[in-house]
Design an enzyme around this catalytic site. Structure first.
Site, PDB file in Angstrom:
ATOM      1  N   SER A 151       0.863  -1.186   0.000  1.00  0.00           N
ATOM      2  CA  SER A 151       0.000   0.000   0.000  1.00  0.00           C
ATOM      3  C   SER A 151       0.896   1.231   0.000  1.00  0.00           C
ATOM      4  O   SER A 151       2.084   1.133   0.360  1.00  0.00           O
ATOM      5  CB  SER A 151      -0.849  -0.021   1.276  1.00  0.00           C
ATOM      6  OG  SER A 151      -1.490   1.215   1.484  1.00  0.00           O
ATOM      7  N   TYR A 159      -1.780  -0.643  10.474  1.00  0.00           N
ATOM      8  CA  TYR A 159      -1.907  -1.027   9.055  1.00  0.00           C
ATOM      9  C   TYR A 159      -0.576  -0.742   8.348  1.00  0.00           C
ATOM     10  O   TYR A 159      -0.055  -1.594   7.617  1.00  0.00           O
ATOM     11  CB  TYR A 159      -3.049  -0.242   8.412  1.00  0.00           C
ATOM     12  CG  TYR A 159      -3.279  -0.558   6.948  1.00  0.00           C
ATOM     13  CD1 TYR A 159      -3.714  -1.825   6.548  1.00  0.00           C
ATOM     14  CD2 TYR A 159      -3.082   0.412   5.954  1.00  0.00           C
ATOM     15  CE1 TYR A 159      -3.927  -2.122   5.204  1.00  0.00           C
ATOM     16  CE2 TYR A 159      -3.300   0.127   4.606  1.00  0.00           C
ATOM     17  CZ  TYR A 159      -3.725  -1.140   4.235  1.00  0.00           C
ATOM     18  OH  TYR A 159      -3.934  -1.425   2.898  1.00  0.00           O
TER      19      TYR A 159
END
Ligand code: NDP
Length: 251
Positions: free
Chosen positions: A149, A162
């Site tokens: 990501s 995350y």
């Protein structure tokens, strides 16, 4: 002309929605036989039917890859039923955001279990097959594509754990890339920015409220599938190590 991935087999985790589903369709369109792994069987069966209707072949594997045995069995079933494994797309992931102070600990656990351990279990089980695929067939390379990501590059307020998991995916991928480069197993890292999928919907309502409108125009899952398809269809001597892809407006 023969489709580039004809004769190859790809396993895609998290294929029941979003980027994983779009990637499975894209790789099938390039001629790959695809194994579709996720927990929700109806979604996987719907996608498998679509692929079949378009002339492809798909195997449905209902599994929870946070369970090491189920992850290994997803790889084993792919090889047992489809004959080989050339491409693993480690895509399944969960993103649970919000301030770290007072965050529910089970959300951290879920992200580490899936984004880190689930990915590692699949990678570990797949590696012997990827190395064999690359060694056996001089026309092919084998590929592992790990989905990180933008958060694997830049940590921000509210995405700490995350980001931790996705930084970890980046570190593991780079180490493995170096380890396997001489063996014709390509390890690639894809770092998407905001993409319209179910990903954010798993957040608590108060977190979702804060996210609303934050990203403007998002990319479509197909935009990331295009990138993955590009990576795995490069000629044998070309390895795309890393791709960071943002929607145009995202800072
Ligand atoms: P989705 O929520 O649409 O897809 C997540 C997939 O993971 C689903 O198919 C889900 O299927 C699967 N999954 C969840 N838990 C498990 C499990 N325990 N075992 C097996 N499969 C599981 O989101 P995206 O398509 O957006 O996410 C795909 C990847 O892209 C993730 O790694 C995410 O972090 C990354 N990403 C996404 C971005 C975005 O903006 N959308 C941006 C940056 C990265 P099921 O519930 O059926 O098991």
């Amino acid at each position: 002309m023969k489709p580039v991935l004809e004769g190859t087999v790809a396993l895609i985790t998290g294929a029941s929605s979003g980027i994983g589903a779009a990637t499975a369709s894209a790789l099938a369109a390039q001629g790959a036989t695809v194994a579709l792994a996720a927990r929700r069987r109806p979604q996987l069966e719907g996608l498998a039917s679509e692929i079949l209707e378009s002339g492809g072949t798909a195997l449905v594997i209902e599994c929870d890859i946070t369970d090491q045995e189920q992850a290994a069995s997803a790889v084993d079933r792919t090889v047992a039923e489809l004959g080989r494994l050339d491409t693993l797309v480690n895509n399944a992931g969960v993103m649970l955001l919000g301030p770290a102070a007072d965050a529910p600990l089970d959300e951290w656990q879920r992200m580490v279990d899936l984004n880190v351990l689930g990915l590692l279990y699949c990678a570990h089980a797949a590696l012997p097959h990827l190395r064999r695929a690359a060694a056996e067939d001089p026309r092919q390379v084998a590929d592992m594509v790990n989905i990180s990501s933008v958060a694997g590059r830049f940590a921000r307020v509210g995405n700490g754990v995350y980001a931790l998991t996705k930084f970890g995916v980046g570190a593991f991928s780079e180490s493995l890339r170096q380890e396997l480069a001489g063996q014709y197993v390509r390890v690639s890292l894809v770092e998407p920015g905001a993409t319209a999928t179910e990903l954010a919907s798993h957040n608590r309502p108060e977190v979702l409220e804060g996210l609303r409108g934050q990203f403007g125009l998002r990319m479509e899952a197909g935009d990331i599938a295009d990138a993955i398809s590009y990576i795995v269809t490069r000629p044998r001597h070309v390895a795309v190590n890393e791709m960071l892809i943002r929607p145009t407006e995202q800072q």
